[in-house]
Design a protein around this motif. Structure first.
Motif, short mmCIF file in Angstrom:
data_model
loop_
_atom_site.label_atom_id
_atom_site.label_comp_id
_atom_site.label_asym_id
_atom_site.label_seq_id
_atom_site.Cartn_x
_atom_site.Cartn_y
_atom_site.Cartn_z
N TYR A 16 0.84 -1.20 0.00
CA TYR A 16 0.00 0.00 0.00
C TYR A 16 0.87 1.25 0.00
O TYR A 16 0.63 2.21 -0.74
N ALA A 28 -5.33 7.77 -0.54
CA ALA A 28 -6.74 7.43 -0.62
C ALA A 28 -7.03 6.30 0.36
O ALA A 28 -6.65 5.16 0.12
N GLU A 29 -7.70 6.62 1.48
CA GLU A 29 -7.76 5.62 2.55
C GLU A 29 -8.64 4.42 2.22
O GLU A 29 -8.40 3.34 2.73
N ASN A 30 -9.60 4.56 1.28
CA ASN A 30 -10.45 3.40 1.02
C ASN A 30 -9.80 2.39 0.09
O ASN A 30 -10.29 1.29 -0.06
N GLU A 31 -8.69 2.74 -0.55
CA GLU A 31 -8.01 1.74 -1.37
C GLU A 31 -6.57 1.49 -0.90
O GLU A 31 -6.02 0.43 -1.14
N LEU A 32 -5.95 2.48 -0.26
CA LEU A 32 -4.52 2.35 0.07
C LEU A 32 -4.24 2.43 1.57
O LEU A 32 -3.12 2.72 1.96
N ARG A 90 -10.59 9.83 -10.01
CA ARG A 90 -10.06 8.50 -10.26
C ARG A 90 -8.65 8.67 -10.79
O ARG A 90 -8.32 9.72 -11.34
N TYR A 91 -7.78 7.66 -10.64
CA TYR A 91 -6.37 7.88 -10.93
C TYR A 91 -6.11 8.22 -12.40
O TYR A 91 -5.34 9.12 -12.72
#
Lengths: 166, 391
Positions: free
Chosen positions: B144, B225-229, B360-361
């Motif tokens: 992460y 991004a706390e919800n993915e990383l 989004r990235y």
């Protein structure tokens, strides 16, 4: 003061440059290279070439080395294994290197006497203004040719990368 | 020579102390602003209106266990937060807060050092700031963190280009690289500011957007991004090492806000000349704020307002009176305008954090290269053309 600063940062530059080669891990080598570029920027600053110093940090230490580190991180490259040493290289390496440096130092000292100001052709001074004026008057043609060359390189890189994707 | 060193040391202490306090309280301001956007009170328990919250946070962060995970690359892991905070704090040294002032017989600039390539120095330092984040992500030896570090370095390289191009346009108009001279040419009226004088609306907007991305703020906070990383590059950091990343982010925010103020909004210059009474604006603002606070304290809506509002009202009125003293006016007025403009941009940062969702990235990278970069380039070309034609 200037002499002390020169000795300190020249020392750091040389030590870090040796470290680039000695280190086994690519990230450590890359960071040593950043240290080399940073100390070179300080040396430029000591010569009064403030624009070159800033550009050195922005372009080399900032942009290019970030790309290096980015790629190393992306590939997650590990430490290198020790390569087998060539007998001739270890025998000749140091003497040849010393000879090369001595030659360079000798000719630099011969061509440029001690009291000459740092200059490039007829160009002196390192402020952004002086560099800009020289680039866009005296050296306009080489400047434009270089930028077109870089553009061609970028286009070429994109074309090559595209082919691999397909 | 000696007095120069002494004055410089004093200035460094003052600026460093003020910056550290501002960084701590910026956090409080941000939590309050976002709380009020979301219709909740925010920090309220520690001190009146949560004013001592930053102090509590600092104590909490210092006393937390400083954990170094066994699987990290120790040298880089320990160096990364220092690198981030050093580079973030370094740029304040060239930012001018005001004109030349007289203190006890010495004339000195309200600035740590005036370089004639100050803008380039800030760009250089900010481009070195990437390493703190990238190396933190890599040395943590955690997927992460690595992804966060990768994202942030890609993002910062990409957004540095439109940022530099957006900076170049006002520099063309001002014809200097020194931040002090940059402000001096914008002196006078509101329409002498680069934003209005040179029609730099486009480059101002590009600068602000790129600045959001450079400081990893919402809506460009992909690196954390706390919800993915989880928490991105600082997942493995704790205690003061985590705090230094946090401080670095806020210091970068302050720096880019100062830059926007200096480049586009005329720095410490008042919107209109002092002879038309711009010197009385801070007096009026603080006096009105003080009167409102006292009035609200006398007619309390809640019980505790009777005790908390009047002291603030008195403080505001005292500040208003200080602005009337001619001796300190020459230093305080420019500082007021500088802080007001910088504060407005910092408020914009918080406002947008409370308003916009995250990109989004692929949108983020596409936006930098396909929209911001061409727009900034066209703006630079148009500005250059206009200067060549009309000056």
């Amino acid at each position: 003061m200037e002499l002390i600063l020169f000795l300190v940062f020249a020392g750091i530059a040389v030590a870090a440059a040796i470290n680039v080669v000695v280190q086994r891990h690519p990230i450590s080598s890359a960071i040593s290279l950043i240290a080399v570029m940073g100390s070179l920027a300080v040396l430029y600053l000591l010569l009064g070439a403030e624009f070159i110093a800033a550009a050195q940090v922005i372009v080399y230490a900032g942009a290019i080395m970030v790309l290096f580190i980015f790629v190393i991180m992306l590939l997650n490259a590990g430490g290198e294994t020790k390569p087998g040493r060539s007998f001739i290289a270890s025998l000749l390496g140091v003497p040849v290197l010393v000879a090369l440096l001595a030659l360079l130092a000798f000719f630099t000292a011969r061509i440029y006497p001690r009291d000459t100001e740092v200059h490039f052709g007829g160009f002196r001074g390192g402020t952004a203004q002086a560099v800009g004026r020289a680039l866009f008057t005296t050296y306009l043609l080489p400047f434009e040719i270089t930028s077109i060359l870089i553009l061609i390189a970028i286009v070429g890189a994109v074309v090559l990368a595209r082919k691999e994707l397909e | 020579m000696d007095s120069f060193i002494v004055i410089s040391l004093i200035k460094i202490f003052v600026v460093f102390g003020a910056l550290m306090t501002i960084l701590a309280y910026l956090q409080w301001v941000e939590r309050k602003v976002i709380a009020h956007i979301q219709v909740r009170p925010g920090p309220y328990r520690v001190g009146p209106h949560g004013l001592l919250q930053p102090l509590a946070d600092v104590i909490k962060l210092i006393t937390k266990e400083d954990l170094v995970p066994p699987y990290v690359n120790k040298v880089l892991y320990l160096a990364a937060p220092f690198l981030a905070i050093t580079m973030a704090l370094l740029s304040i040294s060239v930012i001018p807060f005001g004109p030349k002032i007289q203190v006890a017989g010495y004339a000195t600039y309200m600035q740590l050092t005036d370089l004639n390539f100050g803008v380039l120095l800030i760009l250089a330092v900010s481009s070195m700031g990437v390493y703190g984040i990238a190396l933190a992500g890599w040395s943590s030896n955690n997927k992460y963190a690595l992804l966060g570090g990768l994202r942030s370095s890609a993002q910062m390289i990409s957004y540095e280009l439109p940022l530099s191009l957006a900076i170049a346009a006002p520099l063309l108009i001002s014809n200097t690289l020194s931040l002090r001279k940059l402000v001096e040419v914008q002196d006078g009226w509101l329409w002498n500011w680069n934003l209005f004088h040179g029609f730099q609306y486009v480059s101002f907007i590009v600068f602000i957007i790129a600045a959001f991305a450079e400081t990893n703020r919402v809506p460009f906070d992909l690196p954390e991004a706390e919800n993915e990383l989880v928490a991105g590059f600082h997942t493995e950091y704790s205690s003061m090492k985590f705090a230094s990343f946090f401080m670095a982010e806020y210091a970068n925010m302050v720096t880019v806000s100062c830059m926007a103020t200096l480049l586009f909004l005329g720095g410490w210059v008042a919107p209109w000349p002092a002879k038309y009474g711009s010197g009385y604006v801070p007096v009026a603002i603080f006096a009105v704020a003080g009167v409102i606070a006292i009035w609200r304290g006398l007619n309390p809506r809640r019980k505790r307002d009777r005790f908390t509002f009047p002291p603030f009202g008195v403080v505001f009125i005292v500040v208003a009176a200080v602005f009337l003293v001619p001796l300190v006016q020459s230093a305080l007025l420019p500082l007021f305008w500088f802080c007001a403009k910088t504060g407005a941009i910092l408020f914009l940062f918080m406002w947008i954090r409370g308003t916009l969702p995250r990109f989004r990235y692929d949108q983020l990278m596409g936006f930098a290269w396909k929209v911001l970069f061409p727009v900034a380039m066209l703006n630079l070309l148009a500005t250059g053309l206009a200067i060549a034609l009309f000056s």
